[in-house]
Design an enzyme around this catalytic site. Sequence first.
Site, PDB file in Angstrom:
ATOM      1  CD  GLU B 110      -2.486   1.626   2.523  1.00 40.98           C
ATOM      2  OE1 GLU B 110      -2.521   0.770   3.402  1.00 40.98           O
ATOM      3  OE2 GLU B 110      -3.077   2.723   2.598  1.00 40.98           O
ATOM      4  CG  ASP B 175       7.486   8.809  14.280  1.00 43.43           C
ATOM      5  OD1 ASP B 175       8.480   9.560  14.178  1.00 43.43           O
ATOM      6  OD2 ASP B 175       6.313   9.214  14.223  1.00 43.43           O
ATOM      7  CG  ASP B 177       7.681  14.074  16.559  1.00 46.93           C
ATOM      8  OD1 ASP B 177       6.900  13.983  15.616  1.00 46.93           O
ATOM      9  OD2 ASP B 177       8.067  15.168  17.026  1.00 46.93           O
TER      10      ASP B 177
END
Lengths: 480, 481
Positions: B110, B175, B177
């Site tokens: 995807e 991830d 951040d």
Amino acid sequence: MSKPMQPKHQNRFNRTSLYKPTGEVVRHSEYPCRLNFYLRPPPVEISVEDFERFALDRLQVLKTIENATLRNKKADEFRREMDRVSSEHMRMRTGHTKEAMEDRKKDHVSHFILRLAYCRSEDLRAWFLRQECALFRYRFELESRKDKEVFLKSLDINWKVVSQEDKMNMKAELESCAIWTAKAAGIQNVKDFVENETYFEVEFEKVPDLIGRRSVLVRRGKAFVPMTEQISLVMDEFKARLSKALEATAKALPRMDEDERLKPVLLNVEKQYTGKDYGDVTNVTGKVKASEVDGLSQHFPLCMSNLHQSLRKDKHLKHGGRMQYGLFLKGIGLSVEEALVFWRKAFGNHTDDKFQKEYSYNIRHNYGLEGRRVNYAPYSCMKIIQSNQPSTGDHHGCPFRHFSAQSLEATLYKNKVGAPQVNEIVRLAKDRHYQLACTRYFEVTHPEMQSGQVGTIEHPNQYFDMSQGKLPDSDAMTTD
Amino acid sequence: MLDVQAHDEISDIMAMDAAEQNFFSDDDMTEVDRDMSKVHLNQATPDRFKTKSFPMAASNFNSKLTSMQAMENDPVILLRTFYNRFFPYKTYFNWLNYDTTPNKNFVQREFSFTLASDTYLRYNSFSDAEELRNEIERLQPVKIDIGAIYTAKPKDKKTINPKAFQPVEKELVFDIDMTDYDEIRTCCSGGDICHKCWGFMTVAIKVIHAALKEDFGFKHILWVYSGRRGVHCWVCDERARKLNNEARSAIVSYLEVVKGGAEMSRKVKLPATLHPSLTRSLDILRQYFLPLVVKDQGVFNDEKSWKKILNIIPDQAVQAKLAERWEGTDASGKSRWDDLRTELEKNEYAKRKTGDKLNLIPRDIIFQYTYPRLDDKVSTNINHLLKSPFCVHPKTQRVCVPINPDTCDQFDPFSVPTLQTLTKELESYNAANTKETDKRMADYDKTSLKEYIGTFELFVDGLLKEALERKRAEASVSMEF
């Protein structure tokens, strides 16, 4: 059409008996341990009556497990519950007596029946797998160390044992991972523990719980698991094998379904544990007229009677409320025509034109007559509790979840619940046992029902049915 | 009736989008995208733009570059140039395909696009690099997200049974951040970063990289600058791609050390004996604690910051004692840290049988102030989308370039090429070099993007080499039969 079952069973028996060297002696070593990985189908013939009785007994056990997990029971409480339900429905006697063998046979057979019943969908398989794993774990922990060893030996699982030399090479690291493990095993000196303990080397994916707790040493993808933590490994094996077997059964099922004696029993058993989803309303639709809703509202669960009252008071409900309430009404048997009448009357302040434009489409949509043409099912408690949180002006949601403690209290008093019960229900809600709070509310407001008969409320429509005197299990529990 | 129905379907789609938005990595893109969409509201649609206003082919592009100077700061044109000339489609394809001939890794993968109009397009999939390229150039997405490999082509999702459309594989991703560091940062907050706080990312890369490599045995780990204030990690080993959600959660919880919400001062509580993995991490953290936390961040300099640290100490008397000593003085951060350690590492606390072992607090403070903070939802769910490498961050215009973990100390987010610098570099290179060989060079080789693409190619080469070896091994096994 009903023929294939018999020969298939015969085949299976023959195949199984090939594994046995001789006749009589084997009959007893068929089940050398109470524990079973259920790798082979049971080599017995059973009557259809036993078939259903075994299945329902095992279901009682699995349902108890589910309930206990839902209620967040502590480990010792869980064990007590399990001891109780096991002694009632599935005794597992020790030793090698005839009775013990009967217990194990029943355990074996009932597991396989439920496998057949529960393999039909992803959800069912997941449910069954979860409960069976918990049951196995509970039983495994009951066994003595010696019995565990006998059992594991019979499984022939290839866990690589770490050589003494390798173990000594990473002694320091193993020791710093073993502090808690050693303590739990009652050994104060970690050095002694590591030196005497057998370690297995396995892929880290096999022991996610140990990795997540940082309680084993992991090096280059291998986890080093001490013997005392083997339950994690055993559970991984059990889960992996059962999960694979369930999928295989699901694929083989269409052939077995042909046996007309089994099909109704399996379907009946299957319905038992998940409860109805109330999505299939074809058999009730049309039973209820728009004018009867007010009268029936005394049987509504709190969330729906709240929506009903708000609708009457405001002559309006916002979208979330219309969805939750509208689908519920559909579930109790309001046809689409009656639903249009009901909502039209309820929205008395709107012009016909506005109603047609803004609301009738939505109602028809709920019945699968518009848009994607999906026949939507009424919302379950889980869905109401978890999704689409109500905001300003919304009346939908679960009162036990979304009301403040004060307004929940007030509502309960208004509905004539006594002070001690109000406190009890509010406390359950506060501890996030929303469905139990609702169940308790049901029990309190329906004193004619025996407690324990009720189970846990999982669906507003289930509440409605039960309030009308329909016991959820009544049709399934009778085996004749 | 007709328009009511249409309206209903639109609201259906929008509701779906809102529900699915939490599958995106939270990189403040939504807010930024909205800014973008405002700016370019009056731009032509990408399709028309391509055929009418920008007809030139890549071959005669060079000569027109100078005439484009007026437009050079227009982000839409710059982005178009980027997708036409700089995006490394081939290597990118080889990466996600894990081979050179298209297979399910790529075909059933995807991709999701965010357009300048703030529309999300989920469940795109492509048969090869060429098709992907065409679609990217047509849509000009301001953001590309990569999702899972499914049991079927995601673009066919609507036509197949939902049960037959399940995610099966995805890289293990992380991830990190900078906003999660706001409570310990003193220099910036929110989306801003500076050289003083970037060090947190450097430590994070080093700690996580070491654990993934040494503990879990992963070899193919790609680190990427997120374009603004963080880093992403893609673990691409076959074994990592095949992990189930349970194993992903286990790895995240193995790596997670800093826990607890705003109401909790002490966020790290580790046992006296550390797990070997954390011992290794601590060695890395120690190298950075003084220069990064004490010096650059100056967490002991002003009262507000050091009060936060004192609050971690679970002993009021010790807190008061240190506060009294520090109040109103202008002692250096280093000396205050030494004060704290001397006070807490006293023998009496270590020998204490009951209560908190205060001697461990300095160690836990180092963890709380330097250990990487992960956004766990991104990692634990195989469905989760993560922004692709080589996207361009719409606000900073910086390219999401790979970071070499071995040299991450030297990585400077402020020298990462932006759309403007890339166009300028290309222009000046072409002006100075007119030989035939230069014309045949890839455009990114003429710019500072070269070294980053080099890092990426090296990484992908490693993957391809392994795939080749596996194929050979399989072939030789099947020969034996």
